[in-house]
Design an enzyme around this catalytic site. Structure first.
Site, PDB file in Angstrom:
ATOM      1  N   TYR A  85      -6.562   6.618   4.087  1.00  0.00           N
ATOM      2  CA  TYR A  85      -6.684   5.609   3.042  1.00  0.00           C
ATOM      3  C   TYR A  85      -5.944   4.325   3.417  1.00  0.00           C
ATOM      4  CZ  TYR A  85      -5.564   2.635  -0.718  1.00  0.00           C
ATOM      5  OH  TYR A  85      -5.396   1.494  -1.431  1.00  0.00           O
ATOM      6  N   ASP A  91      -9.660   6.155  -2.339  1.00  0.00           N
ATOM      7  CA  ASP A  91      -8.481   6.597  -3.080  1.00  0.00           C
ATOM      8  C   ASP A  91      -8.941   7.280  -4.362  1.00  0.00           C
ATOM      9  OD1 ASP A  91      -9.317   4.559  -4.705  1.00  0.00           O
ATOM     10  OD2 ASP A  91      -7.324   3.699  -4.997  1.00  0.00           O
ATOM     11  N   GLU A 125       0.812  -1.217   0.000  1.00  0.00           N
ATOM     12  CA  GLU A 125       0.000   0.000   0.000  1.00  0.00           C
ATOM     13  C   GLU A 125       0.845   1.266   0.000  1.00  0.00           C
ATOM     14  OE1 GLU A 125      -3.053   0.444  -0.640  1.00  0.00           O
ATOM     15  OE2 GLU A 125      -3.616  -1.673  -0.660  1.00  0.00           O
TER      16      GLU A 125
END
Length: 353
Positions: free
Chosen positions: A116, A134, A33
């Site tokens: 996020y 996102d 991520e």
DNA sequence: TTCCTGCTTG
DNA sequence: CAAGCAGGAA
């Protein structure tokens, strides 16, 4: 809910087989991520594999040197991500005994993990019911629901965040989150969205109102400023003078050549006449432009870089300038911005790869 | 809270 | 020329 179910069904048929989707290990998901923040999958993929193999767990990540982590990150940009990951990894070892947290509230306390990323890790690794928002999600929701609030305004962000949370499938939050993002990446693309084959086209407001090309709305940021970097190539036998960048500016803690910044484009003779240059390299230093000006664009700056080969007329005060002579054969061990890496790669052909 | 800034690639 | 999140300053 038609939207959520349709999109999850679409995902089960179209999802890409990406390595970080094969695990629920929060550490591995965290790696992916953060690497994928501000980065495309194709570009991030090799870095992901490199980091997984170099640092198979959070303990190995935490005990690595920052310089080494930055070197592996070299070329990805936004280097604060790498520095923050290092701090986060240390915190996980210190405060959680190396057990990577999986809940939102703990995750968001870690450096480099915002709303996020916390939602992503929590939902993917532990199925916590947190909607991710996102760029893909902003786009899909703004088009499907015809919302023209700017996605980078405070009001818009709150609206999209709350809508996303309402739409979340509480049985399968992780699966749902992946679905919307993948749908945005492959179907509801920024450019050339595949509306003709879209399973949601009948209910999509943007399609029905002919507004696909106008959504999402984004407020334009302010213009970039120009900066003029003059780099000096100073060789001494098989060594090269290098400098480490400090805090408070771009490329923190990365390595570059000795630099003098000017307020406008400087001609070689102007530069040679500067007091600062004389103080560094002597009053009769030889100076020859070997590359540039090269334009290098950052998110809020345009850099115009020139590279000068310098023959000092006296030894540079490397201690005062905080410069270091580095063996040319060792240049590859230093993390450098793309601009410097590319220059050296061309300039030092045969010496350094 | 809001605003500003960070890197590289297609 | 656009796309992509987080931290720290204001």
């Amino acid at each position: 809910m038609a939207f959520s179910n349709e999109i999850m069904a679409w995902y089960s048929r179209h999802k890409r087989d990406l390595p970080w989707r094969r695990t629920t290990n929060p550490y591995i998901i965290w790696l992916s991520e953060v690497i994928l923040q501000q980065t495309r999958v194709e570009q991030g993929l090799p870095y992901f594999h490199r980091f997984v193999s170099q640092y198979p767990d959070v303990v190995s990540f935490a005990s690595a040197d920052e310089d080494e982590i930055l070197l592996h990150w070299q070329g990805l940009g936004y280097y604060s991500r790498a520095r923050n990951m290092h701090r986060a990894a240390k915190a996980v070892v210190q405060e959680y005994g190396g057990a990577f947290p999986t809940n939102y509230e703990e995750l968001i306390k870690l450096k480099g993990i915002g709303e996020y990323t916390a939602a992503a890790i929590a939902s993917f690794s532990a199925n916590e019911a947190r909607a991710v928002v996102d760029g893909n999600v902003f786009r899909v929701l703004s088009r499907y629901f015809g919302i023209d609030d700017p996605i980078n305004s405070t009001k818009g962000k709150k609206r999209f965040l709350s809508l996303a949370q309402d739409l979340l499938d509480h049985q399968n939050p992780g699966w749902y989150n992946q679905s919307v993002m993948e749908f945005g990446a492959l179907q509801c693309r920024p450019k050339n969205p595949a509306c003709a084959t879209c399973v949601l086209r009948l209910d999509c407001r943007a399609v029905n109102e002919g507004r696909v090309g106008n959504l999402p709305v984004k407020i334009k940021g302010k213009a970039s400023r120009n900066r003029y970097f003059n780099y000096f190539v100073v060789k001494a036998d098989d060594r090269l003078l290098m400098s480490k960048r400090g805090k408070g500016d771009i490329w923190e803690n990365l390595y570059e050549l000795p630099l003098i910044e000017t307020s406008s484009q400087a001609a070689p003779h102007e530069l040679a006449a500067m007091d600062e240059v004389k103080a560094c390299f002597g009053t009769n230093a030889g100076m020859k432009l070997v590359s540039g000006p090269v334009k290098h664009v950052l998110s809020h700056q345009n850099l115009f870089a020139q590279f000068f080969e310098v023959t000092p007329s006296r030894a540079p005060d490397i201690k005062k300038m905080q410069w270091n002579y580095v063996f040319i054969k060792d240049l590859g061990t230093l993390a450098k911005p793309k601009l410097i890496y590319s220059f050296l790669k061309n300039y030092m052909v045969g010496y350094y790869t």
